[in-house]
Structures are given as structure tokens and as C-alpha cells.
Design a protein around this motif. Sequence first.
Motif, PDB file in Angstrom:
ATOM      1  N   LYS A  21       0.842  -1.181   0.000  1.00 47.03           N
ATOM      2  CA  LYS A  21       0.000   0.000   0.000  1.00 47.03           C
ATOM      3  C   LYS A  21       0.885   1.242   0.000  1.00 47.03           C
ATOM      4  N   VAL A  22       0.549   2.195  -0.853  1.00 46.21           N
ATOM      5  CA  VAL A  22       1.336   3.421  -0.936  1.00 46.21           C
ATOM      6  C   VAL A  22       0.620   4.536  -0.181  1.00 46.21           C
ATOM      7  N   GLU A  23       1.261   5.091   0.828  1.00 53.50           N
ATOM      8  CA  GLU A  23       0.755   6.259   1.536  1.00 53.50           C
ATOM      9  C   GLU A  23       1.927   7.207   1.731  1.00 53.50           C
ATOM     10  N   ARG A  24       2.090   8.140   0.799  1.00 50.76           N
ATOM     11  CA  ARG A  24       3.270   8.989   0.821  1.00 50.76           C
ATOM     12  C   ARG A  24       2.877  10.438   1.091  1.00 50.76           C
ATOM     13  N   ASN A  25       3.713  11.101   1.853  1.00 53.88           N
ATOM     14  CA  ASN A  25       3.549  12.532   2.086  1.00 53.88           C
ATOM     15  C   ASN A  25       4.836  13.236   1.679  1.00 53.88           C
ATOM     16  N   LEU A  26       4.684  14.360   0.995  1.00 54.55           N
ATOM     17  CA  LEU A  26       5.826  15.146   0.533  1.00 54.55           C
ATOM     18  C   LEU A  26       5.903  16.437   1.328  1.00 54.55           C
ATOM     19  N   THR A  27       7.090  16.760   1.822  1.00 55.42           N
ATOM     20  CA  THR A  27       7.271  17.913   2.701  1.00 55.42           C
ATOM     21  C   THR A  27       8.496  18.700   2.269  1.00 55.42           C
ATOM     22  N   GLU A  28       8.341  20.008   2.159  1.00 50.76           N
ATOM     23  CA  GLU A  28       9.488  20.854   1.850  1.00 50.76           C
ATOM     24  C   GLU A  28      10.398  20.955   3.067  1.00 50.76           C
ATOM     25  N   PRO A  29      11.714  21.104   2.883  1.00 53.85           N
ATOM     26  CA  PRO A  29      12.645  21.181   4.018  1.00 53.85           C
ATOM     27  C   PRO A  29      12.299  22.293   5.005  1.00 53.85           C
ATOM     28  N   SER A  30      11.735  23.377   4.509  1.00 52.40           N
ATOM     29  CA  SER A  30      11.381  24.480   5.410  1.00 52.40           C
ATOM     30  C   SER A  30      10.274  24.108   6.381  1.00 52.40           C
ATOM     31  N   ARG A  31       9.576  23.009   6.087  1.00 48.19           N
ATOM     32  CA  ARG A  31       8.503  22.545   6.974  1.00 48.19           C
ATOM     33  C   ARG A  31       8.861  21.213   7.616  1.00 48.19           C
ATOM     34  N   SER A  32      10.140  20.992   7.868  1.00 42.36           N
ATOM     35  CA  SER A  32      10.595  19.706   8.409  1.00 42.36           C
ATOM     36  C   SER A  32       9.955  19.364   9.742  1.00 42.36           C
ATOM     37  N   ALA A  33       9.515  20.371  10.517  1.00 36.80           N
ATOM     38  CA  ALA A  33       8.872  20.095  11.795  1.00 36.80           C
ATOM     39  C   ALA A  33       7.561  19.331  11.616  1.00 36.80           C
ATOM     40  N   ALA A  34       6.984  19.387  10.399  1.00 36.94           N
ATOM     41  CA  ALA A  34       5.719  18.708  10.139  1.00 36.94           C
ATOM     42  C   ALA A  34       5.900  17.273   9.670  1.00 36.94           C
ATOM     43  N   LEU A  35       7.142  16.775   9.598  1.00 34.80           N
ATOM     44  CA  LEU A  35       7.380  15.404   9.155  1.00 34.80           C
ATOM     45  C   LEU A  35       6.738  14.408  10.117  1.00 34.80           C
ATOM     46  N   ASP A  36       6.217  13.326   9.553  1.00 33.29           N
ATOM     47  CA  ASP A  36       5.574  12.281  10.346  1.00 33.29           C
ATOM     48  C   ASP A  36       6.637  11.474  11.081  1.00 33.29           C
ATOM     49  N   SER A  37       6.759  11.690  12.378  1.00 32.24           N
ATOM     50  CA  SER A  37       7.808  11.021  13.159  1.00 32.24           C
ATOM     51  C   SER A  37       7.573   9.532  13.306  1.00 32.24           C
ATOM     52  N   ASP A  38       6.373   9.049  12.993  1.00 33.77           N
ATOM     53  CA  ASP A  38       6.076   7.615  13.085  1.00 33.77           C
ATOM     54  C   ASP A  38       6.460   6.854  11.830  1.00 33.77           C
ATOM     55  N   SER A  39       6.850   7.590  10.795  1.00 39.85           N
ATOM     56  CA  SER A  39       7.212   6.922   9.552  1.00 39.85           C
ATOM     57  C   SER A  39       8.516   6.150   9.725  1.00 39.85           C
ATOM     58  N   GLU A  40       8.511   4.897   9.279  1.00 43.24           N
ATOM     59  CA  GLU A  40       9.709   4.071   9.424  1.00 43.24           C
ATOM     60  C   GLU A  40      10.841   4.576   8.544  1.00 43.24           C
ATOM     61  N   TYR A  41      10.475   5.088   7.372  1.00 42.22           N
ATOM     62  CA  TYR A  41      11.480   5.543   6.420  1.00 42.22           C
ATOM     63  C   TYR A  41      11.361   7.053   6.201  1.00 42.22           C
ATOM     64  N   LEU A  42      12.493   7.672   5.937  1.00 40.64           N
ATOM     65  CA  LEU A  42      12.526   9.044   5.450  1.00 40.64           C
ATOM     66  C   LEU A  42      13.329   9.043   4.161  1.00 40.64           C
ATOM     67  N   LYS A  43      12.745   9.556   3.095  1.00 36.55           N
ATOM     68  CA  LYS A  43      13.459   9.690   1.834  1.00 36.55           C
ATOM     69  C   LYS A  43      13.772  11.171   1.624  1.00 36.55           C
ATOM     70  N   ALA A  44      15.034  11.462   1.482  1.00 38.23           N
ATOM     71  CA  ALA A  44      15.482  12.836   1.264  1.00 38.23           C
ATOM     72  C   ALA A  44      15.906  12.966  -0.196  1.00 38.23           C
ATOM     73  N   HIS A  45      15.103  13.670  -0.976  1.00 38.88           N
ATOM     74  CA  HIS A  45      15.396  13.910  -2.395  1.00 38.88           C
ATOM     75  C   HIS A  45      16.279  15.148  -2.471  1.00 38.88           C
ATOM     76  N   MET A  46      17.498  14.978  -2.956  1.00 37.62           N
ATOM     77  CA  MET A  46      18.493  16.039  -2.931  1.00 37.62           C
ATOM     78  C   MET A  46      18.390  16.936  -4.163  1.00 37.62           C
ATOM     79  N   ARG A  47      18.912  18.154  -4.036  1.00 38.31           N
ATOM     80  CA  ARG A  47      18.861  19.099  -5.148  1.00 38.31           C
ATOM     81  C   ARG A  47      19.679  18.643  -6.349  1.00 38.31           C
ATOM     82  N   ASP A  48      20.674  17.796  -6.126  1.00 39.00           N
ATOM     83  CA  ASP A  48      21.485  17.304  -7.247  1.00 39.00           C
ATOM     84  C   ASP A  48      20.924  16.018  -7.838  1.00 39.00           C
ATOM     85  N   GLY A  49      19.732  15.583  -7.377  1.00 40.17           N
ATOM     86  CA  GLY A  49      19.094  14.400  -7.932  1.00 40.17           C
ATOM     87  C   GLY A  49      19.330  13.117  -7.165  1.00 40.17           C
TER      88      GLY A  49
END
Length: 513
Positions: A21-49
Amino acid sequence: MSERFALLVAIAALFGACAYKVERNLTEPSRSAALDSDSEYLKAHMRDGELYVLTAWDVSDADQRVRGQGTRLDYHRRILTTGPFDVPLDSVALFETNAARVSSSIVPLTVMTIGTAAVGVYCAINPKACFGSCPTFYVPGEDGQILAEGFSASVAPSLEDTDRDALPSVRPAGGVVRLEMRNEALETHVVRWADLIAVPRGRAQRVYSLIDGTLRRGSAPLPPSRCVAEEGDCRAQVEKRDGTERTSLADSVDLAAREWMELEFPIDPSAEGRQLGLAIGSRQSLLPTYVLYQGLAFMGTRAGEWLAALERGNEGTRERTKAIGRVLGGIDVYTTDPDGEWVLAGSVQETGPLGTDVRVVPLPRIPSGEALRVRLRLTRGMWRIDQAELVVLGEEVSPIRVRPSLVLRAGAADTSALARLRSRTDALVTLPGDAYTLVYELPDGHAYELFLESRGYYLEWMRAEWLAEENNLRAARMFLDPAGSLRAMAPEYKRIEPEMERIFWSSRYGATR
């Protein structure tokens, strides 16, 4: 073997049978405080790809760092290193939480899922009419007509390709050309290069790109004396490249149904014994875009697996992905042979709904003094033709390749982006809303015919609204029975066809900001 069972076997052959099941949330770095702390994984998409897939992660606002244990991947989603990571927050373009749980063979290829509310109400009206199709190129400061679009058919890393577009309206200023490259869609663009191709020409000369990729000098184009299609006279729409396009509506039973256009040209005696060509300025309608998005909707939560299977597959697998495009076809050009029989001269396969491009189909040599008749065979409702003119072709030419000398982002020099676009082993990765100004310096002393050559690929972001249509049997059918799939899609496409154009152009990323 029943059709249903055959499709199930095909699905099993294309990818493993795990589900998730896919349940994804996308968050800008400026709003990092809103990240779901219960998420097992964090994917950080970098500016260089690049991408970091982290577990036991933590984002610290105090020292602007993101830390965790995991895997670092390049823009091709190939694993670079594993271990603990400590990454500056200002190098992150986007955070993704609640990632899908998939097998280790599939993790390196990520498909982001996003609600269309991110680009306003237009996509919510019909998510399969959302704007998209690859990088777009403009004259900086002008929000008018798109000059070109890059590599529209390259929807996965293994389909990376080179695209060339004519730039007849671009005028250098003091030997300098500036183009703005934008990512205006819910897509990730991987741009290997974006070079100018310049050919010196005389005042009365033109240079054309032929369907085989060669560049040849040619005469000014000659408009048809007659153009007839099912709706009647179509000469005004195709007699010159002016933005007035000839188009039609799709068939209500079969999206691959064909139609004909017939053109007639007077032959100038001075062209006797010389090579003639038909210059076609065209772009696609939104029909192929709808078909692509419908295919992704059928893949649904398993789109990542399908794309991973494509990357792992052989050339036969990749050819199957092109099957539906072959059924839809191109613009086929026919002329008559000495016996008066219609024969195929060539086909234009220009991909994408955004920018009109010109391709020349060489024609058989025609004696002077005779009227030349040409027929075009094309899929109903799939093409917008702005130009269909006759040219006299001259010799093949060798162009000058001009790489960017400067890249600007938000008005400031971006040396990293410049280095990536000048390299042949690296690439510039862009996310929705990104825009770069590319500056080119032409050699002195000539007037030039200009073309843009871009290479790369792009990844569509899944729309959350598509997931309700997940149907792996119908997804497999698109590969195995493309003609039947296009017939099955026809009623639904016809229902939304009248609104597709308005919604599409209203839903460019950033258009509502």
C-alpha cells in the motif's frame, strides 16, 4: 488458456507478485517540523538528484541537519553507499515519508505519489488532464509560446533518448542566445545536456532536420495549392507555420482509428531533377498523454514495480513498452509512383503535446511541370498540424555544437548546474517549479539556423487520485494487446476530450502561484 489467465501470467513475468500500500507525504525542508515522526522511512530527495533512504532518522532544526542510517542512491537510483549519513538540510529539495514497503530489488527506483491539490483545482477536476510531458523551453521573460520540449517519449531511465527541435523564431542578440528551461509538471526531469545546434546559412537559405536525423540545406517552403480533409478545405491551417493548426476529434470506438488528408503542390520548373521534401510542423494532441496517464493509473500502487521491471528487463521488454505507441502511429506521408499507386515515403514520429517542431520527409524525384499530390495518413484526434509545405532539398551539412557557457538560477550563476549540463557523464535533475536560464555564445561572423538538442529522461509522479483505478490486468493488456486497449479506452476519453485542453494548460505547476 483463457485471456484472463494469460494476462496474469504476463504480469508475473513482468514483475514479482508482492503487493503493498502506498501512503506517501511530501514535505518541503522548510517545513521539516511537520514530518511524520512515526514513519519508518525518510526519503530525502536532494537538489542534485541523489536520494537518501533513511531509517532511525532525525531532522534537527537547531543545526539544520538530517541524520540517519540507510542508503544513498544516484539520480539513476543506483546504490552508491550504505551506512550512517549526516546531510545539510539546505541540500535537500524534498522529504518523503510513509514510503512503500517493497522488496530490496525495487527500492532503488522510487515513484512519488502526490495529491493533485498541490497544483490547484484544475487537476482535481480530471487528474488525467494534468499538465506534463518533459522539460519546456522558452525565451526568457516571455510567457508565450513554448519554443521546444525535450525527450517526451523518455519516461524511464532505460528509455533515455536525444531530441532535436528547430528554433526558427529565436534571434541571437549580439551573438548570444538565452533559453529558459522549466519543469512545469509533476515530474522529475533528468537532463543530460541541452545544447544548441547551429548551422551557418545564407540570407535566402534554410536548414531542415530530416526524419532520419540528418540536416540539409533547403529552399524557402512552398505552401500547398490545395488541402482537403474530412471536414473540407484545410489549406488555411497548414499553408504556413503561424500557430493556426489543423486538428480533429478522436474516434469514439477506437483511439487508433485513422484519417486522411490530401495535399497538392505546383512544381516549379527550377526544381527539375532535384530532391523534394515535405516539411511538416506538428505536435501531438493530448490523446497520447491521456493514454500514458491511464496506464499509470492501471499500474496504481505497483507502478514502482512495473518501472523497476522495465529497468531490469532486456531489449524485448523495452520494446513491449513501445507497442501502444506503434499502434497509435505517426504521420505517414504517401506519394504516387510512376504507375499512379500510392506508396509510403516516410513517417513523422514527433512526440509530445507542447512544442511544435518541423521535420522533413524526403519525397521521390518528380519531373517539373507536374502537380505533386501527397497524402497524409494519421490517427484521428492525435495530431495538430501547423505546417505542411514543400521544400527543395540541397546538400547535407555539418552543424556546430554549442554548449551553455553560463547557467542562471533566480538570476544568479549556478556553476554546479553548468558543470552537469556540460558533462557527458553527469546530469542536471530538476523538480516541479525549477527554472534555469541557459546562455549560449555563438561563433562570430555568420547567420545561423538554430536547433535545440536535449538528452535525458523523466519520471512522472503518481497522482493519488489515480490509485482508485488500479487494475493490473488492464495494465498488462496495454503491453500485450495495445490495439484492444485503445478500443477499450475510447468511450472514457471521448467523455473528457472536450475539457482536456483547458484543464491541461491551466494546471502547469506554478501557474496558480
